[in-house]
Structures are given as structure tokens and as C-alpha cells.
Scaffold this active site. Sequence first.
Site, PDB file in Angstrom:
ATOM      1  N   ASP A 134      -3.755  -1.641  -1.017  1.00 35.95           N
ATOM      2  CA  ASP A 134      -2.889  -2.823  -1.050  1.00 35.95           C
ATOM      3  C   ASP A 134      -2.975  -3.574  -2.380  1.00 35.95           C
ATOM      4  O   ASP A 134      -3.667  -4.580  -2.503  1.00 35.95           O
ATOM      5  CB  ASP A 134      -3.197  -3.772   0.116  1.00 35.95           C
ATOM      6  CG  ASP A 134      -2.343  -3.417   1.318  1.00 35.95           C
ATOM      7  OD1 ASP A 134      -1.813  -2.288   1.350  1.00 35.95           O
ATOM      8  OD2 ASP A 134      -2.196  -4.251   2.228  1.00 35.95           O
ATOM      9  N   ASP A 137      -7.772  -6.944   6.579  1.00 38.37           N
ATOM     10  CA  ASP A 137      -6.645  -6.019   6.781  1.00 38.37           C
ATOM     11  C   ASP A 137      -6.341  -5.253   5.502  1.00 38.37           C
ATOM     12  O   ASP A 137      -5.506  -4.351   5.507  1.00 38.37           O
ATOM     13  CB  ASP A 137      -5.394  -6.772   7.261  1.00 38.37           C
ATOM     14  CG  ASP A 137      -5.040  -7.940   6.351  1.00 38.37           C
ATOM     15  OD1 ASP A 137      -5.892  -8.830   6.184  1.00 38.37           O
ATOM     16  OD2 ASP A 137      -3.935  -7.954   5.796  1.00 38.37           O
ATOM     17  N   ARG A 164       3.168   5.688  -0.867  1.00 37.27           N
ATOM     18  CA  ARG A 164       1.709   5.727  -1.022  1.00 37.27           C
ATOM     19  C   ARG A 164       1.150   6.931  -0.264  1.00 37.27           C
ATOM     20  O   ARG A 164       1.724   7.363   0.742  1.00 37.27           O
ATOM     21  CB  ARG A 164       1.069   4.460  -0.446  1.00 37.27           C
ATOM     22  CG  ARG A 164       1.638   3.194  -0.993  1.00 37.27           C
ATOM     23  CD  ARG A 164       0.708   2.035  -0.779  1.00 37.27           C
ATOM     24  NE  ARG A 164       0.583   1.617   0.616  1.00 37.27           N
ATOM     25  CZ  ARG A 164       0.005   0.473   0.975  1.00 37.27           C
ATOM     26  NH1 ARG A 164      -0.523  -0.316   0.053  1.00 37.27           N
ATOM     27  NH2 ARG A 164      -0.080   0.124   2.233  1.00 37.27           N
ATOM     28  N   GLY A 178       3.779  -4.566   8.196  1.00 35.95           N
ATOM     29  CA  GLY A 178       4.998  -5.361   8.241  1.00 35.95           C
ATOM     30  C   GLY A 178       6.064  -4.833   7.300  1.00 35.95           C
ATOM     31  O   GLY A 178       7.252  -5.106   7.453  1.00 35.95           O
ATOM     32  N   ARG A 179       5.632  -4.107   6.301  1.00 28.42           N
ATOM     33  CA  ARG A 179       6.622  -3.525   5.395  1.00 28.42           C
ATOM     34  C   ARG A 179       6.140  -2.168   4.887  1.00 28.42           C
ATOM     35  O   ARG A 179       6.428  -1.765   3.764  1.00 28.42           O
ATOM     36  CB  ARG A 179       6.912  -4.444   4.239  1.00 28.42           C
ATOM     37  CG  ARG A 179       5.655  -4.837   3.533  1.00 28.42           C
ATOM     38  CD  ARG A 179       5.898  -5.132   2.143  1.00 28.42           C
ATOM     39  NE  ARG A 179       4.734  -5.845   1.668  1.00 28.42           N
ATOM     40  CZ  ARG A 179       4.723  -6.543   0.585  1.00 28.42           C
ATOM     41  NH1 ARG A 179       5.801  -6.646  -0.123  1.00 28.42           N
ATOM     42  NH2 ARG A 179       3.641  -7.139   0.201  1.00 28.42           N
TER      43      ARG A 179
HETATM   44  P1  AMP Z   1      -0.686  -8.413   2.360  1.00 30.69           P
HETATM   45  O1  AMP Z   1      -1.287  -9.721   1.990  1.00 30.69           O
HETATM   46  O2  AMP Z   1       0.366  -7.915   1.417  1.00 30.69           O
HETATM   47  O3  AMP Z   1      -1.716  -7.378   2.630  1.00 30.69           O
HETATM   48  O4  AMP Z   1       0.120  -8.653   3.722  1.00 30.69           O
HETATM   49  C1  AMP Z   1      -0.418  -9.280   4.856  1.00 30.69           C
HETATM   50  C2  AMP Z   1       0.473  -9.038   6.043  1.00 30.69           C
HETATM   51  O5  AMP Z   1       1.793  -9.534   5.791  1.00 30.69           O
HETATM   52  C3  AMP Z   1       0.639  -7.573   6.411  1.00 30.69           C
HETATM   53  O6  AMP Z   1       0.760  -7.486   7.804  1.00 30.69           O
HETATM   54  C4  AMP Z   1       1.936  -7.212   5.743  1.00 30.69           C
HETATM   55  O7  AMP Z   1       2.558  -6.117   6.335  1.00 30.69           O
HETATM   56  C5  AMP Z   1       2.744  -8.484   5.917  1.00 30.69           C
HETATM   57  N1  AMP Z   1       3.791  -8.612   4.898  1.00 30.69           N
HETATM   58  C6  AMP Z   1       3.642  -8.931   3.596  1.00 30.69           C
HETATM   59  N2  AMP Z   1       4.835  -8.948   2.960  1.00 30.69           N
HETATM   60  C7  AMP Z   1       5.773  -8.631   3.877  1.00 30.69           C
HETATM   61  C8  AMP Z   1       7.196  -8.466   3.847  1.00 30.69           C
HETATM   62  N3  AMP Z   1       7.908  -8.637   2.744  1.00 30.69           N
HETATM   63  N4  AMP Z   1       7.800  -8.110   4.995  1.00 30.69           N
HETATM   64  C9  AMP Z   1       7.106  -7.943   6.129  1.00 30.69           C
HETATM   65  N5  AMP Z   1       5.789  -8.078   6.219  1.00 30.69           N
HETATM   66  C10 AMP Z   1       5.112  -8.413   5.116  1.00 30.69           C
HETATM   67 MG    MG Z   2      -2.041  -5.716   3.304  1.00 32.91          MG
END
Ligand code: AMP
Ligand code: MG
Length: 540
Positions: free
Chosen positions: A290, A280, A203, A112-113
Site C-alpha cells: 500500500d 490494514d 499489483r 475499497g478500491r
Molecule cells: P489506505 O489508507 O489507502 O490503505 O485505505 C484505507 C481504507 O480506505 C481501505 O479500506 C481502502 O480500500 C479504502 N479506500 C481508500 N481510498 C479509497 C477510494 N478511493 N475508494 C474506495 N475505498 C478507498
Molecule cells: Mg490500505
Amino acid sequence: MVRCSSTQMDPLIKFDNRFVRELPGDLNEGPSSRQVLGACYSRISPIQPSEPRLLTVASEVATLLGFDPEFMRSESFVRAFSGHTLLPGMEPFAMCYGGHQFGHWAGQLGDGRAINLGEVVNAQGERWMLQLKGAGPTPYSRHADGFAVLRSSVREFLCSEAMHHLGVPTTRALSLVTTGDLVVRDMFYDGRPRRERGAIVCRVAPTFVRFGNFEIFAARRDLENLRKLIEYVIRTDFPHLGEPTPDTIGAWFEEVCKRTAAMIVHWMRVGFVHGVMNTDNMSILGQTIDYGPYGWLEDYDPNWTPNTTDAEGRRYCYGQQPQIAYWNLGQLANAIYPILQNEELIARGLEAYVHDLQTQWNETMGAKLGFDHWRDDDAEIVDALFDVLRSAEIDMTWFYRLLAEYPIEGTADVSANAYAEDPMRHFEYAFYRWEEQAEAARGGFVVWLERYRQRILRDGLPDPVRREQMHGVNPKYVLRNYLAQQAIDAADQGDSSEIEKLLEVLRRPYDEQPEYHRYSEKRPEWARHRAGCSMLSCSS
Ligand code: AMP
Ligand code: MG
């Protein structure tokens, strides 16, 4: 929305973008949030930042990639690794994956980012995927913006490198840039969002494929793509296993289990708490991936989690990590089962996890305590130690360093031991509340120390040898939560020198480095309840 374009300038980096070349991609374009079916990725370009500025690079990662020092100093480096201008050969894309979050299937998640730029093959023939984190929205951004703030980027940059230097399998970090743009975040989830500086970490890892990449196809009953991805990952990232057959797929699963066990033992050894062990966030390579609301154990408390979102259930607390990794491997097993269809091979992998975790943990604890080798009855002294460590607020990192220095040789003659009067005094610095808690802990502590002394005398490792062995596995310098926060505060004021200094110290975490002693200091009182120093939210 400005998306970046490529230029003709060429720093002679060779890209070989196998992932996008060999796997099916999304037929739709653009960043609009959507369900992406039948594809491993979507092509997407980073957003051009308004004023990219390089804060720092990890020079050893640049060397790993074979980057030219002149290129590293150039404007084109900053432009490329801030998502401003692509280098020739880059083919940016975001991956599609799903995942179990906090024990529940969450459906499609995806990058997502994170935007992968391409795969560099270095002179040694190693393949490295470069990935920008925080470079703008992708089809997987859901309701979020795709950006990252400075504080979380500093934390990811520093911790990736700190973990590597500690000897923990991890993704790496090449660079940290600020974008010049502001990002709105509600850090405390209290309805008071504020604008923070945007930043991007590049990364680096052989692959960023996670358990969730397989789970999404299994959940969608897309067995054709599930098979393609399994075969691709075996051929690309596990080539030593040979061509994918049912047996090789079984061997691959077993290797993933074994690598995951090794990673978890390292986390437990150094006191690292990942904080969000969703499937994930589990790398198929058994690398730490992550870095979000992670943290480092300060006082030894197996129930501690740095993640505010997890404060209630404590699913991802320090002590649960071995069990959670096993559960996550079970989800991977479920996902690949339709292709493997062999319960025996699945069981073999999971058993290998349990076996490796136990044997490596024993070996690790033996090394941490300075035993010459692990003996069958050593589990008792280790269990007793954990009871002692829990009996007061005792800093885990300091405890082991002090234990290594605790004199044992010649202590049969009590007068030879400087601490004979009060052996516990030697450990005073490890206590967060010596005055309040030492007395209550004293009984158990002293009994354990005597037991330890007997155990060491049995193996006969001389003090200097024992000390060296222990210092080699018990770091003096870890990325304590308050240290990261201090570097963030300075960076927020435009001063990145603390990041550089911390990186420098963390390059040699097991060495004494007396000139940097202050970076080993245990958490100061002001940091006990400060946000970023004790608890962290997922807001990043
Ligand atoms: P994480 O808990 O950081 O591993 O993120 C879980 C999901 O949320 C993943 O699909 C990330 O890409 C998405 N995500 C987290 N933060 C953001 C953000 N600021 N913009 C878009 N997607 C995000
Ligand atoms: Mg993640």
C-alpha cells in the site's frame, strides 16, 4: 454502471483461484457498501474504463508471471489489466478486512478500491495474486468511489519496483494504465476538488492478506472463520511450517514477526517512510504494501513524516517505524490469541521481532559504515553519527555514498589525504544549507570523522573494498519525492517516458550509472515545500 464481462480470447494463463475456492465468500452481490459478515471476500467485477491506455509495464514482473511477450503487446493485455475484459479463469473479488488506524480500531475496512483478479501459478509453481487498484467500487468502498488517480498510481507503480530492486520485500507492480475517465479529488482537503485522470495499477504478490484480515474476525468473535483463515494462510503461504497445529500457529506468528523485522530494517536502511502503517496496511508476508503518502528521507530527520494527515502526531514518522511495527504485531497477536491461546508462543514471536530488529539493524549499520564486522561497542559510534546527521540538513543518501568515497588508507600521513585541510569539504554536496549550517555542525562532524577513521583503521578494510561493500547497501538512486513528482507531471501531459526512464534507473540503484547521475541529485530548492515533493495527503 457497466461491469465487465469475460471473452473467449485465451493467452494461456493458468489461474488457480484458491482463495475464493477454499474460503467462505459473501452471499450478497453487487458493490453496495455494507458490513460483510462471516466471509473473507465478496465477488465483484471491475468497472469498464471508457478508454484504457497502457502507460507502462514492468517487464520483469511479466516474466515472473510467465506472460508471453506477444500477449504483453496485445490489446487483450490492456483490456484485462484495466478491468475492461476479464481473461478466462479470472474470478474477481474484494477482501474483507478491518484495521487499527492511527492507533484506534476502525472496524471493517476491506478492499475499497482493490479488486483481485485471480491467482496465477507460473511454471515454477509459484502462486501470484493479481490485483487491480482503482478499478471501481466494492462493498468495502464506504463513502469513496473505488477509483485511483494518475499521480497516486504512478507513485505506487514506481515505488513497488524501486523497493524490489533495492532488495526490500514488497508487493510488485505489473502495469500502469490510464482509464480515460476522470476522478474527482480534493488533493489538499481545502474544499477545492478538481478532476484528475483515473489510472489503475496491477499489483502482484503471493497474497494480499493483511493483519487486518485476522483482526476483523477476532473483533466480531467469529472464531470459526478466524481459524479457517489462519489455517488457510499457513497451508498456502507458509507450507514449510507443516499442517496447522497450535505449535505451527505459534511458529507462523514468529515467522511473521521475523519477516516484519527484516522489512523494517530494510526501510530504515534505505530511508523509506511508509506514512500509513495502519494494521490494514501490514502484509502477513512481511512485504511493503500500500504505497500511499510514503516518502524518502532527504535530510536526515527521524521525525519526518510525508503524510499531512500525520503531521501533528507523527505516529508514522521515519524514526517510529520499528516501534509501530511492534505495536501492529501486538494487534495481530491479540487477533489470533483466541485460536492460539498460548501466551508463551505469542511472547516468543514478539521477542523474535525485538531480537531480529536489533541484530539486523546492527549488522546493517555496520555494513552501511563499511565495518568488516559489528563490534559490541559500535553502537556508540552509530549513535554519535545520528547526532551528527541531525546537526544540519544533511541528505542521508548522499552522506553514505560520500562516506564510502572518503579516503582513509594512508591518511596517517596527513598530506596523503586530499581533504586533510578540511575533511568536511568532502561532504559538502550532502548539505542542503552548506553556507548557513556547515560551521555550526563542524565541531561534531570532524570529531566523528576522526573517530570513524580510527574505527576503519582498526578493521583494516582497504579503501576500495570498503567502498564496494558500502555501495552495495547504500543506494545512490532512490525514488526521491521530487523525481516521482516530475514523472507524474509529465505523465499528466501524456508523456510516460519519464516513468520509463525512472524505472530504468531504479533497476540498478546501487550502481554508479554516470549517464543517469542527475537522478541522484538531492532535492532541488524548488521542491522543498511543493505538494507531492515534501508532504503528501492521503487523497489518492
Ligand atoms: P489506505 O489508507 O489507502 O490503505 O485505505 C484505507 C481504507 O480506505 C481501505 O479500506 C481502502 O480500500 C479504502 N479506500 C481508500 N481510498 C479509497 C477510494 N478511493 N475508494 C474506495 N475505498 C478507498
Ligand atoms: Mg490500505
